[in-house]
Design a protein around this motif. Sequence first.
Motif, PDB file in Angstrom:
ATOM      1  N   LEU A   6      -5.381 -13.769   2.031  1.00 37.02           N
ATOM      2  CA  LEU A   6      -5.932 -12.420   1.939  1.00 37.02           C
ATOM      3  C   LEU A   6      -5.067 -11.383   2.639  1.00 37.02           C
ATOM      4  N   PHE A   7      -4.095 -11.843   3.380  1.00 37.51           N
ATOM      5  CA  PHE A   7      -3.201 -10.935   4.098  1.00 37.51           C
ATOM      6  C   PHE A   7      -1.831 -10.983   3.442  1.00 37.51           C
ATOM      7  N   ASP A   8      -1.390  -9.880   2.885  1.00 40.83           N
ATOM      8  CA  ASP A   8      -0.048  -9.842   2.308  1.00 40.83           C
ATOM      9  C   ASP A   8       0.901  -9.191   3.306  1.00 40.83           C
ATOM     10  N   ASN A   9       1.992  -9.835   3.532  1.00 45.77           N
ATOM     11  CA  ASN A   9       2.985  -9.366   4.483  1.00 45.77           C
ATOM     12  C   ASN A   9       4.145  -8.748   3.711  1.00 45.77           C
ATOM     13  N   LEU A  10       3.833  -7.690   2.959  1.00 42.20           N
ATOM     14  CA  LEU A  10       4.829  -7.070   2.096  1.00 42.20           C
ATOM     15  C   LEU A  10       5.375  -5.772   2.674  1.00 42.20           C
ATOM     16  N   LEU A  11       5.143  -5.517   3.939  1.00 44.24           N
ATOM     17  CA  LEU A  11       5.595  -4.268   4.541  1.00 44.24           C
ATOM     18  C   LEU A  11       7.113  -4.137   4.471  1.00 44.24           C
ATOM     19  N   TYR A  12       7.835  -5.187   4.836  1.00 42.26           N
ATOM     20  CA  TYR A  12       9.300  -5.120   4.831  1.00 42.26           C
ATOM     21  C   TYR A  12       9.852  -5.021   3.416  1.00 42.26           C
ATOM     22  N   ILE A  13       9.184  -5.651   2.476  1.00 47.60           N
ATOM     23  CA  ILE A  13       9.620  -5.551   1.080  1.00 47.60           C
ATOM     24  C   ILE A  13       9.445  -4.120   0.584  1.00 47.60           C
ATOM     25  N   ASN A  14       8.317  -3.508   0.882  1.00 56.33           N
ATOM     26  CA  ASN A  14       8.089  -2.127   0.460  1.00 56.33           C
ATOM     27  C   ASN A  14       9.076  -1.174   1.121  1.00 56.33           C
ATOM     28  N   ILE A  15       9.379  -1.411   2.387  1.00 62.44           N
ATOM     29  CA  ILE A  15      10.357  -0.563   3.074  1.00 62.44           C
ATOM     30  C   ILE A  15      11.733  -0.708   2.416  1.00 62.44           C
ATOM     31  N   ALA A  16      12.136  -1.933   2.105  1.00 66.08           N
ATOM     32  CA  ALA A  16      13.436  -2.155   1.458  1.00 66.08           C
ATOM     33  C   ALA A  16      13.481  -1.497   0.090  1.00 66.08           C
ATOM     34  N   LEU A  17      12.397  -1.576  -0.671  1.00 65.08           N
ATOM     35  CA  LEU A  17      12.365  -0.956  -2.000  1.00 65.08           C
ATOM     36  C   LEU A  17      12.441   0.565  -1.906  1.00 65.08           C
ATOM     37  N   VAL A  18      11.689   1.145  -0.996  1.00 68.42           N
ATOM     38  CA  VAL A  18      11.677   2.604  -0.871  1.00 68.42           C
ATOM     39  C   VAL A  18      13.027   3.119  -0.381  1.00 68.42           C
ATOM     40  N   VAL A  19      13.609   2.456   0.610  1.00 69.45           N
ATOM     41  CA  VAL A  19      14.903   2.900   1.141  1.00 69.45           C
ATOM     42  C   VAL A  19      15.996   2.762   0.085  1.00 69.45           C
ATOM     43  N   GLN A  69      10.532  -4.685 -17.871  1.00 70.28           N
ATOM     44  CA  GLN A  69      10.696  -3.250 -18.076  1.00 70.28           C
ATOM     45  C   GLN A  69      11.514  -2.624 -16.945  1.00 70.28           C
ATOM     46  N   PHE A  70      11.306  -3.097 -15.735  1.00 75.97           N
ATOM     47  CA  PHE A  70      12.045  -2.591 -14.578  1.00 75.97           C
ATOM     48  C   PHE A  70      13.535  -2.894 -14.719  1.00 75.97           C
ATOM     49  N   TYR A  71      13.860  -4.133 -15.087  1.00 78.28           N
ATOM     50  CA  TYR A  71      15.260  -4.508 -15.281  1.00 78.28           C
ATOM     51  C   TYR A  71      15.877  -3.744 -16.455  1.00 78.28           C
ATOM     52  N   GLY A  72      15.112  -3.549 -17.510  1.00 76.84           N
ATOM     53  CA  GLY A  72      15.608  -2.780 -18.649  1.00 76.84           C
ATOM     54  C   GLY A  72      15.891  -1.334 -18.279  1.00 76.84           C
ATOM     55  N   LEU A  73      15.021  -0.741 -17.464  1.00 85.07           N
ATOM     56  CA  LEU A  73      15.234   0.638 -17.025  1.00 85.07           C
ATOM     57  C   LEU A  73      16.493   0.760 -16.164  1.00 85.07           C
ATOM     58  N   ASN A 113       3.731  -0.303  -2.730  1.00 77.77           N
ATOM     59  CA  ASN A 113       2.685   0.484  -2.096  1.00 77.77           C
ATOM     60  C   ASN A 113       3.340   1.580  -1.279  1.00 77.77           C
ATOM     61  N   ILE A 114       3.141   2.832  -1.700  1.00 78.91           N
ATOM     62  CA  ILE A 114       3.645   3.983  -0.954  1.00 78.91           C
ATOM     63  C   ILE A 114       2.433   4.821  -0.572  1.00 78.91           C
ATOM     64  N   GLY A 115       2.091   4.784   0.691  1.00 78.04           N
ATOM     65  CA  GLY A 115       0.903   5.490   1.141  1.00 78.04           C
ATOM     66  C   GLY A 115      -0.342   4.817   0.591  1.00 78.04           C
ATOM     67  N   ASP A 116      -1.133   5.568  -0.133  1.00 74.60           N
ATOM     68  CA  ASP A 116      -2.347   5.029  -0.745  1.00 74.60           C
ATOM     69  C   ASP A 116      -2.171   4.753  -2.227  1.00 74.60           C
ATOM     70  N   THR A 117      -0.950   4.816  -2.727  1.00 72.47           N
ATOM     71  CA  THR A 117      -0.700   4.671  -4.151  1.00 72.47           C
ATOM     72  C   THR A 117       0.102   3.409  -4.417  1.00 72.47           C
ATOM     73  N   TYR A 118      -0.322   2.649  -5.404  1.00 72.10           N
ATOM     74  CA  TYR A 118       0.423   1.477  -5.855  1.00 72.10           C
ATOM     75  C   TYR A 118       1.134   1.825  -7.153  1.00 72.10           C
ATOM     76  N   TYR A 119       2.404   1.506  -7.215  1.00 77.60           N
ATOM     77  CA  TYR A 119       3.178   1.664  -8.440  1.00 77.60           C
ATOM     78  C   TYR A 119       3.434   0.266  -8.991  1.00 77.60           C
ATOM     79  N   VAL A 120       3.021   0.033 -10.230  1.00 77.60           N
ATOM     80  CA  VAL A 120       3.109  -1.291 -10.827  1.00 77.60           C
ATOM     81  C   VAL A 120       3.940  -1.201 -12.103  1.00 77.60           C
ATOM     82  N   MET A 121       4.894  -2.129 -12.255  1.00 79.71           N
ATOM     83  CA  MET A 121       5.742  -2.170 -13.440  1.00 79.71           C
ATOM     84  C   MET A 121       6.133  -3.616 -13.697  1.00 79.71           C
TER      85      MET A 121
END
Length: 148
Positions: free
Chosen positions: A104-117, A44-48, A32-40
């Motif tokens: 109902l609450f996902d605590n994925l903020l740190y995961i998204n930060i690690a992925l983006v960085v 396919q991700f590992y292959g890329l 999740n980056i901003g209001d956009t979700y990128y799904v893969m």
Amino acid sequence: MMKFKNYYLLLFGSIVLFILALTAKKESIDVNIGDTYYVMAYNQFYGLLSFFLVFFFILYGAFDLLKIMLLKLLSKIHIFGSLFSILVLVFPYSIFNNPNDFPLFDNLLYINIALVVSFLLFLILQLLFIMNIFVSLIKKVKTLSASK
């Protein structure tokens, strides 16, 4: 006997990622980056990522065959930094995932930060690799023109 070059680590990492791509579950990674979700899908991700590592291995091998000497420090930073950033891209869930009692609450903020960085680090390292290529080619052209 062949001398071990640092860029062989890219081939080894690519083989590991290719095996992960073949054995990955049918789940997907979502960022999740901003209001956009990128799904893969994981496979396919590992292959890329495996494709990128093979591509860089081929480039380093071609420069080695053509006797174009890249700057060693920049090459090491590129190789080890790329492998580190891909490692963080591949395994962030195991580092940060904390199962939550409230579904109902996902605590994925740190995961998204690690992925983006780590993705931004990966992109910066590729720019460093391109700079390394241009600097090495300019140095080679200067030495060829100076020797004439």
